[in-house]
Design a protein around this motif. Sequence first.
Motif, short mmCIF file in Angstrom:
data_model
loop_
_atom_site.label_atom_id
_atom_site.label_comp_id
_atom_site.label_asym_id
_atom_site.label_seq_id
_atom_site.Cartn_x
_atom_site.Cartn_y
_atom_site.Cartn_z
N ALA A 3 0.85 -1.20 0.00
CA ALA A 3 0.00 0.00 0.00
C ALA A 3 0.88 1.24 0.00
CB ALA A 3 -0.93 -0.01 1.21
N ALA A 4 1.95 1.22 0.76
CA ALA A 4 2.85 2.38 0.81
C ALA A 4 3.52 2.62 -0.53
CB ALA A 4 3.89 2.17 1.91
N LYS A 5 3.94 1.57 -1.19
CA LYS A 5 4.55 1.73 -2.51
C LYS A 5 3.56 2.33 -3.50
CE LYS A 5 8.00 -1.88 -2.07
NZ LYS A 5 8.58 -3.08 -2.65
N CYS A 31 -1.68 0.90 7.69
CA CYS A 31 -2.78 -0.04 7.42
C CYS A 31 -2.25 -1.42 7.04
CB CYS A 31 -3.68 0.52 6.32
SG CYS A 31 -2.97 0.46 4.66
N TRP A 32 -3.13 -2.39 7.11
CA TRP A 32 -2.79 -3.74 6.67
C TRP A 32 -2.96 -3.84 5.16
CZ3 TRP A 32 -0.30 -6.61 9.94
CH2 TRP A 32 -0.56 -6.53 11.30
N ASP A 33 -2.10 -4.62 4.52
CA ASP A 33 -2.23 -4.90 3.09
C ASP A 33 -3.26 -6.00 2.87
OD1 ASP A 33 -0.36 -3.03 2.23
OD2 ASP A 33 1.31 -4.44 2.35
N ASP A 34 -3.55 -6.29 1.61
CA ASP A 34 -4.50 -7.35 1.29
C ASP A 34 -4.00 -8.71 1.76
OD1 ASP A 34 -6.47 -5.78 0.11
OD2 ASP A 34 -5.48 -5.81 -1.84
N HIS A 35 -2.75 -9.03 1.48
CA HIS A 35 -2.23 -10.37 1.79
C HIS A 35 -1.47 -10.42 3.10
CE1 HIS A 35 -3.58 -11.81 -2.05
NE2 HIS A 35 -2.98 -10.79 -2.64
N ASP A 36 -0.90 -9.32 3.53
CA ASP A 36 -0.18 -9.27 4.80
C ASP A 36 -1.14 -8.71 5.84
OD1 ASP A 36 1.68 -9.23 6.83
OD2 ASP A 36 2.61 -7.38 6.16
N ASN A 37 -1.98 -9.57 6.38
CA ASN A 37 -3.04 -9.12 7.27
C ASN A 37 -3.27 -10.14 8.39
OD1 ASN A 37 -5.33 -8.03 8.40
ND2 ASN A 37 -6.43 -7.80 6.49
N PRO A 38 -2.30 -10.30 9.30
CA PRO A 38 -2.45 -11.31 10.34
C PRO A 38 -3.62 -11.04 11.29
CG PRO A 38 -0.51 -9.97 10.75
CD PRO A 38 -1.05 -9.56 9.40
N GLY A 40 -6.53 -10.14 10.35
CA GLY A 40 -7.76 -10.55 9.68
C GLY A 40 -8.78 -9.43 9.59
N THR A 41 -8.34 -8.19 9.70
CA THR A 41 -9.25 -7.06 9.60
C THR A 41 -9.37 -6.61 8.15
OG1 THR A 41 -7.46 -5.47 9.96
CG2 THR A 41 -8.63 -6.27 11.91
N SER A 42 -10.22 -5.63 7.92
CA SER A 42 -10.36 -5.09 6.57
C SER A 42 -9.05 -4.45 6.15
CB SER A 42 -11.48 -4.06 6.52
OG SER A 42 -12.70 -4.64 6.87
N PRO A 43 -8.54 -4.77 4.96
CA PRO A 43 -7.28 -4.17 4.52
C PRO A 43 -7.48 -2.72 4.12
CG PRO A 43 -8.19 -5.57 2.79
CD PRO A 43 -9.08 -5.72 4.00
N ARG A 44 -6.37 -2.00 4.10
CA ARG A 44 -6.34 -0.60 3.66
C ARG A 44 -7.22 0.30 4.52
NH1 ARG A 44 -7.56 -3.63 -0.34
NH2 ARG A 44 -9.52 -2.59 -0.70
N ARG A 45 -7.33 0.03 5.79
CA ARG A 45 -8.12 0.86 6.71
C ARG A 45 -7.17 1.61 7.64
NH1 ARG A 45 -13.68 -0.71 6.74
NH2 ARG A 45 -13.97 -1.34 4.58
N TYR A 46 -7.43 2.90 7.79
CA TYR A 46 -6.63 3.75 8.67
C TYR A 46 -7.49 4.18 9.84
CZ TYR A 46 -3.81 7.67 10.31
OH TYR A 46 -3.09 8.52 11.08
N PHE A 47 -7.02 3.91 11.05
CA PHE A 47 -7.74 4.23 12.27
C PHE A 47 -7.02 5.28 13.10
CE2 PHE A 47 -8.65 -0.18 11.24
CZ PHE A 47 -10.03 -0.22 11.32
N GLY A 48 -5.92 5.81 12.61
CA GLY A 48 -5.13 6.77 13.39
C GLY A 48 -5.94 8.02 13.69
N GLY A 49 -5.81 8.52 14.87
CA GLY A 49 -6.54 9.72 15.26
C GLY A 49 -5.88 10.98 14.73
N ARG A 50 -6.46 12.11 15.09
CA ARG A 50 -5.94 13.39 14.63
C ARG A 50 -4.53 13.65 15.15
NH1 ARG A 50 -10.50 17.65 16.11
NH2 ARG A 50 -10.21 16.59 18.08
N GLU A 51 -4.26 13.24 16.38
CA GLU A 51 -2.94 13.46 16.95
C GLU A 51 -1.87 12.69 16.17
OE1 GLU A 51 -5.57 12.55 18.80
OE2 GLU A 51 -5.91 14.26 20.13
N ALA A 98 -12.17 8.33 13.74
CA ALA A 98 -12.66 8.19 12.37
C ALA A 98 -11.93 7.01 11.71
CB ALA A 98 -12.39 9.47 11.59
N GLU A 99 -12.56 6.45 10.72
CA GLU A 99 -11.97 5.33 9.98
C GLU A 99 -12.02 5.67 8.49
OE1 GLU A 99 -12.98 0.64 8.99
OE2 GLU A 99 -13.88 1.59 10.75
N PHE A 100 -10.90 5.46 7.82
CA PHE A 100 -10.79 5.76 6.39
C PHE A 100 -10.32 4.53 5.64
CE2 PHE A 100 -10.05 9.72 8.66
CZ PHE A 100 -10.95 10.57 8.03
N GLU A 101 -10.82 4.37 4.42
CA GLU A 101 -10.35 3.31 3.53
C GLU A 101 -9.47 3.96 2.47
OE1 GLU A 101 -11.97 -0.16 0.50
OE2 GLU A 101 -13.34 1.36 1.23
#
Length: 132
Positions: A3-5, A31-38, A40-51, A98-101
């Motif tokens: 995802a970073a690349k 975020c977790w990638d599609d295949h590197d997701n130990p 088991g959550t939704s991939p490409r999700r960002y949960f980081g807060g404003r800080e 907030a949660e972003f895809e």
Amino acid sequence: MYAAKNAVLVAAQLELGSNAARLLLHMALECWDDHDNPAGTSPRRYFGGREMSAIALGFLAPENGSDRAFQVVNRTIRELLGKGAIRRVRSGRSGQRAEFELLLDSSRPLTMKRRLNPVVDLTERRGQGVTF
């Protein structure tokens, strides 16, 4: 990692500003990638807060919790949403972030077997009597 690349490529394609490109790359690294997701959550999700987002944009503690930092984060998020780099899955509210895809590819690319360049293929050169 993938995802970073792809975030670097997407930032260039969408002509994101420097803050938006920086935050998108940070989101992709978190975020977790599609295949590197130990987890088991939704991939490409960002949960980081404003800080956390403010730190990615260069606001160090304690300034990362300031009104100015939050304004910069909000403006940057609006740019990412407007350009189509991310999608809001859930809005933040009291006690919940907030949660972003991330709308980019995070799957591992197909690998192709590389052919060695004959100029640097030392095993072939040794077979020809060249010693190194």
